[in-house]
Design a protein around this motif. Structure first.
Motif, PDB file in Angstrom:
ATOM      1  N   TRP A 197       0.753  61.120   4.670  1.00  0.00           N
ATOM      2  CA  TRP A 197      -0.105  61.843   5.608  1.00  0.00           C
ATOM      3  C   TRP A 197      -1.229  62.627   4.957  1.00  0.00           C
ATOM      4  O   TRP A 197      -2.088  63.155   5.636  1.00  0.00           O
ATOM      5  N   HIS A 214      -1.373  53.115   8.302  1.00  0.00           N
ATOM      6  CA  HIS A 214      -1.399  53.654   9.651  1.00  0.00           C
ATOM      7  C   HIS A 214      -2.003  52.728  10.686  1.00  0.00           C
ATOM      8  O   HIS A 214      -1.844  52.971  11.883  1.00  0.00           O
ATOM      9  N   ALA A 215      -2.718  51.691  10.263  1.00  0.00           N
ATOM     10  CA  ALA A 215      -3.334  50.801  11.248  1.00  0.00           C
ATOM     11  C   ALA A 215      -2.235  50.123  12.062  1.00  0.00           C
ATOM     12  O   ALA A 215      -1.250  49.648  11.502  1.00  0.00           O
ATOM     13  N   MET A 246      12.079  58.774  11.255  1.00  0.00           N
ATOM     14  CA  MET A 246      11.300  58.052  12.256  1.00  0.00           C
ATOM     15  C   MET A 246       9.938  58.713  12.458  1.00  0.00           C
ATOM     16  O   MET A 246       8.920  58.024  12.547  1.00  0.00           O
ATOM     17  N   LEU A 247       9.932  60.053  12.507  1.00  0.00           N
ATOM     18  CA  LEU A 247       8.683  60.747  12.797  1.00  0.00           C
ATOM     19  C   LEU A 247       7.675  60.588  11.666  1.00  0.00           C
ATOM     20  O   LEU A 247       6.491  60.389  11.900  1.00  0.00           O
ATOM     21  N   PHE A 248       8.140  60.710  10.426  1.00  0.00           N
ATOM     22  CA  PHE A 248       7.181  60.829   9.334  1.00  0.00           C
ATOM     23  C   PHE A 248       7.069  59.602   8.449  1.00  0.00           C
ATOM     24  O   PHE A 248       6.075  59.436   7.758  1.00  0.00           O
ATOM     25  N   ARG A 301      -4.279  62.795   2.253  1.00  0.00           N
ATOM     26  CA  ARG A 301      -5.178  62.005   1.432  1.00  0.00           C
ATOM     27  C   ARG A 301      -5.255  62.487  -0.005  1.00  0.00           C
ATOM     28  O   ARG A 301      -5.545  61.728  -0.923  1.00  0.00           O
ATOM     29  N   LEU A 321      -4.324  54.163   3.032  1.00  0.00           N
ATOM     30  CA  LEU A 321      -3.945  54.890   4.253  1.00  0.00           C
ATOM     31  C   LEU A 321      -4.233  54.053   5.489  1.00  0.00           C
ATOM     32  O   LEU A 321      -3.493  54.100   6.468  1.00  0.00           O
ATOM     33  N   LEU A 322      -5.312  53.296   5.441  1.00  0.00           N
ATOM     34  CA  LEU A 322      -5.598  52.398   6.567  1.00  0.00           C
ATOM     35  C   LEU A 322      -4.444  51.432   6.765  1.00  0.00           C
ATOM     36  O   LEU A 322      -3.964  51.207   7.872  1.00  0.00           O
ATOM     37  N   ASN A 382      -8.360  55.342   0.732  1.00  0.00           N
ATOM     38  CA  ASN A 382      -8.680  55.052   2.131  1.00  0.00           C
ATOM     39  C   ASN A 382      -8.117  53.715   2.574  1.00  0.00           C
ATOM     40  O   ASN A 382      -7.569  53.587   3.663  1.00  0.00           O
ATOM     41  N   THR A 383      -8.251  52.722   1.722  1.00  0.00           N
ATOM     42  CA  THR A 383      -7.700  51.411   2.059  1.00  0.00           C
ATOM     43  C   THR A 383      -6.205  51.501   2.268  1.00  0.00           C
ATOM     44  O   THR A 383      -5.651  50.925   3.199  1.00  0.00           O
ATOM     45  N   ARG A 429       4.927  49.451   6.726  1.00  0.00           N
ATOM     46  CA  ARG A 429       3.645  48.750   6.606  1.00  0.00           C
ATOM     47  C   ARG A 429       3.149  48.707   5.181  1.00  0.00           C
ATOM     48  O   ARG A 429       2.362  47.844   4.824  1.00  0.00           O
TER      49      ARG A 429
END
Lengths: 152, 593
Positions: free
Chosen positions: B483, B562-563, B90-92, B485, B558-559, B555-556, B99
């Protein structure tokens, strides 16, 4: 599983859903193809108009502002997660060392039950749930903040 | 014999019900939108019950109680770890992974790092973990069937794998969240009901002639016990023991009364029959605490015992996130937020479940000391009802437990077979329906082969090895991938190979050693404490060295991971095709009005 979900189908089933099955599972008016729905994902967030759209576009196009925002969010979430994981590991992880170094701890009793059984049989489960609950609140809070910031 | 009939009926009912549900389910839920989206409107609590239902395997249902019976306080770490794994997940992992829109680990790896080489390595380890997890399920099925009917051990495993494979080929089982959710409540009932009844029996009649567990010395037999050893064991004798033995002890044949001196170990051969009179102290399989006082204490195995405990905590805490059959289930959540809530609910459901095996384990120490002699303590839960209630109620409870155990083997095995076969058929074969079927057969065959070949050990211990493997391979990949990059695919491949390679070699050494006289050090039994940090370090170091291989769209991605969900970055094949959960739910409501 994406590409073989069809494979779990019994023999003789067609690759595409039958029209009847399709209607049953997708209550979409036949005049309006479901494909249309996808572009209006953000519609439910009410008014806000162009300003919001611009920030989202900024996020999408990876401008420096957008990237900074996302980086901060990730950092914030990771810090919460690591903090909680560390705390839980600490709260549980001291036990083997303690019981090893201080055997007398094992002998101690509370309500007639030896201490290790109480500490390891009962305590961890509420503790884990509480940690999960706390993280859920924190993480959703961060996300709400992020959305509000982007929305403005 | 009646008892066996009851239990056998329970088992047959579960197998029949599984077939039926699979059949009905495959007719009801077989279209792509059904599979992908229909379950998107499922409430979090049901989804969590489905995950728990699939997760509670033989190791949880039988293994935990067995280890508590044998090892006492130290065994409590197993249920803690099995539950804590969901906290780490759940945390990580939960929300970002959901997503990402990936169904499986290879999917995720390829989407995140864009390398098909990495994908193939992931596939390999998914197969390894899945098969390793299947082996104890099948072996426990064998043990269960042997315990209740006396049939040879291989039959149970074969029955389970045949039911699972036929069901998966027919298209059932996996497609229905409802069945898995039902499985959780079924298993909870199957272990909770006997616990309540037996605990009441214990309270109403605490002294059935046995000494209380608070007695410091060795546990004692309460009635005449006859133990026939199925495999050679080394017994640790703590108090002077007189018994009758027929067979081989310490390499020489015996037939009649023998005296065993305290403080010694005795090597007893296969097929030896030992008969203990009431009141005789119980000799215990070497390596387990031999007195009740020791059993009640935690950490009395010295440094190596402590290393093992920490290693186990590490493996289970970090390994759960890498189990193939667990991750797939999270895809049925509508979005990242729901995935998180589901994981939280799973912690609650598992905590609720694990109370019961603990109690049963303690009770069996009192009533079933004979299991300590041959060490097959996994059977404790199955035998306890008949031992404590030698009447028709005991038989019915025994039948309920046996049925629950079989439900555990079936649900976990089918989840594993579907995820492994799915990964194999898409990544190694062209991915057609026929390939999926071949992959299912292949997975089933390999698993049953290994289950028959490998020496039987406690289910929880064997399962812990697959947790160690998952923790040393997919945990670093997921955590760093989500987490960090700067992860590159080269780093990921190296990390997987080093971490996974170390655990697999430890496993091979262990198996070889178990055939050639148990010379392997204890460290190899549970190596996660060493291998997980090494895997992380390798992944980070190699990624830093190959920084130019950084994927361009990091970047896309990771967005997207996490978004927050309301922003609508979630990438879903099916949201695009069929709409979001909210839309569907509102349509459903409108329609039903």
């Amino acid at each position: 599983m994406s590409r073989h979900d069809g494979a779990a189908r019994p023999p003789g089933q067609p690759e595409q859903p039958l029209p009847a099955a399709r209607d049953a599972s997708m209550p979409v008016p036949s005049t309006k193809p479901p494909r249309r729905r996808r572009v209006v994902l953000a519609e439910s967030r009410g008014k806000g108009g162009t300003a919001r759209a611009r920030t989202i576009v900024e996020l999408e196009e990876q401008t420096s502002v957008g990237e900074k925002l996302v980086r901060d969010l990730i950092k914030q979430q990771l810090r919460t997660a690591l903090g909680l994981a560390g705390l839980v590991l600490l709260l549980l992880g001291w036990m083997p060392v303690a019981f090893y170094l201080v055997p007398a701890l094992s002998e101690a009793r509370l309500f007639g039950v030896p201490l290790p059984w109480l500490l390891m049989g009962l305590v961890p489960f509420p503790l884990l749930y509480a940690a999960g609950y706390w993280y859920r609140r924190k993480a959703e809070h961060h996300e709400r903040d992020f959305v509000n910031m982007v929305d403005r | 014999m009646i008892e066996n009939l009851w239990s056998l009926t329970g088992v047959l009912c579960v197998a029949g019900l599984t077939f039926l549900l699979g059949f009905v389910g495959s007719r009801r839920a077989n279209t792509t939108p059904d599979f992908l989206v229909a379950r998107r409107a499922i409430p979090t609590s049901r989804n969590a019950a489905a995950i728990s239902g699939e997760y509670l395997s033989a190791a949880s249902f039988l293994g935990v109680a067995g280890l508590v019976l044998k090892d006492g306080a130290d065994a409590l770490w197993f249920p803690i770890g099995f539950t804590a794994g969901y906290l780490a997940l759940m945390l990580f992992v939960a929300a970002p992974l959901r997503r990402s829109g990936a169904y499986t680990l290879p999917d995720f790896a390829e989407a995140r790092l864009g390398s098909t080489t990495l994908r193939h390595f992931c596939t390999f380890f998914v197969v390894c973990i899945g098969v390793l997890y299947l082996v104890p399920q099948l072996q426990s099925a064998g043990l269960t069937l042997t315990t209740i009917t006396g049939l040879p051990g291989w039959i149970g495993g074969v029955v389970v794998i045949v039911v699972v494979v036929v069901n998966v080929l027919g298209g059932g089982m996996r497609a229905i969240t409802l069945v898995q959710a039902f499985q959780y409540w079924g298993k909870l009932f199957a272990i909770a009901a006997p616990t309540f009844v037996l605990f009441a029996v214990f309270l109403s009649n605490p002294s059935n002639g046995s000494r209380p567990l608070t007695d410091e010395g060795a546990p004692r037999f309460t009635e005449t016990a006859r133990v026939v050893l199925q495999e050679p064991v080394v017994l640790d004798v703590h108090e002077p023991t007189r018994l009758e033995a027929t067979g081989t002890v310490e390499g020489s044949p015996v037939d009649g009364p023998v005296y065993w001196a305290p403080g010694r170990t005795y090597r007893v051969g296969t097929g030896t029959e030992l008969v203990f009179a009431p009141g005789t102290p119980v000799p215990v399989v070497d390596g387990s605490p031999s007195t009740n006082a020791e059993w009640l204490r935690a950490e009395n195995d010295g440094l190596s015992g402590m290393f093992e405990t920490y290693s186990l905590i590490f493996a289970t805490f970090l390994g759960t996130m890498g189990l193939p059959h667990v991750l797939v289930r999270f895809y049925t959540n509508p979005d990242g937020r729901a995935a998180r809530r589901t994981a939280m609910h799973v912690i609650y459901l598992l905590g609720l479940f694990y109370v019961f095996p603990l109690i049963l384990g303690v009770l069996s120490r009192e009533y079933l000391p004979r299991l300590l002699v041959h060490g097959r303590t996994d059977a404790a839960v199955l035998l306890l009802p008949g031992e404590m209630l030698p009447n028709v109620f005991g038989q019915i409870l025994g039948a309920i437990v046996a049925a629950g155990a079989f439900a555990a083997f079936l649900s976990t095995s089918s989840g594993l077979v579907v995820s492994v076969a799915g990964v194999v058929s898409t990544d190694l074969l062209p991915g057609k329906v026929r390939d999926f079927r071949w992959a299912t057969l292949f997975t089933g065959a390999v698993a049953i082969g290994l289950a028959l070949l490998l020496p039987r050990s406690d289910a929880s211990l064997t399962v812990a090895v697959s947790f160690a493997l998952a923790a040393s391979t997919f945990c670093p990949l997921l955590v760093l991938g989500i987490w960090w990059r700067k992860l590159t695919w080269v780093g990921a491949v190296w990390g997987l190979c080093v971490g996974g390679g170390l655990v697999l070699s430890a496993l091979v050494v262990n198996v070889v050693s178990s055939f050639t006289g148990d010379w392997a050090p204890d460290v190899l039994l549970q190596p996660a404490l060493i291998t997980v940090p090494i895997a992380f370090a390798t992944m980070i170091a190699v990624s830093r060295a190959t920084a130019r291989r950084l994927p361009e769209d990091v970047n896309t991605i990771l967005l997207r991971l996490h978004a927050p969900d309301p922003l609508g970055f979630i990438q879903d094949r099916d949201v695009q095709r069929f709409g979001t959960a909210e839309e569907r739910a509102s349509q459903g409501r409108r329609r039903s009005r």
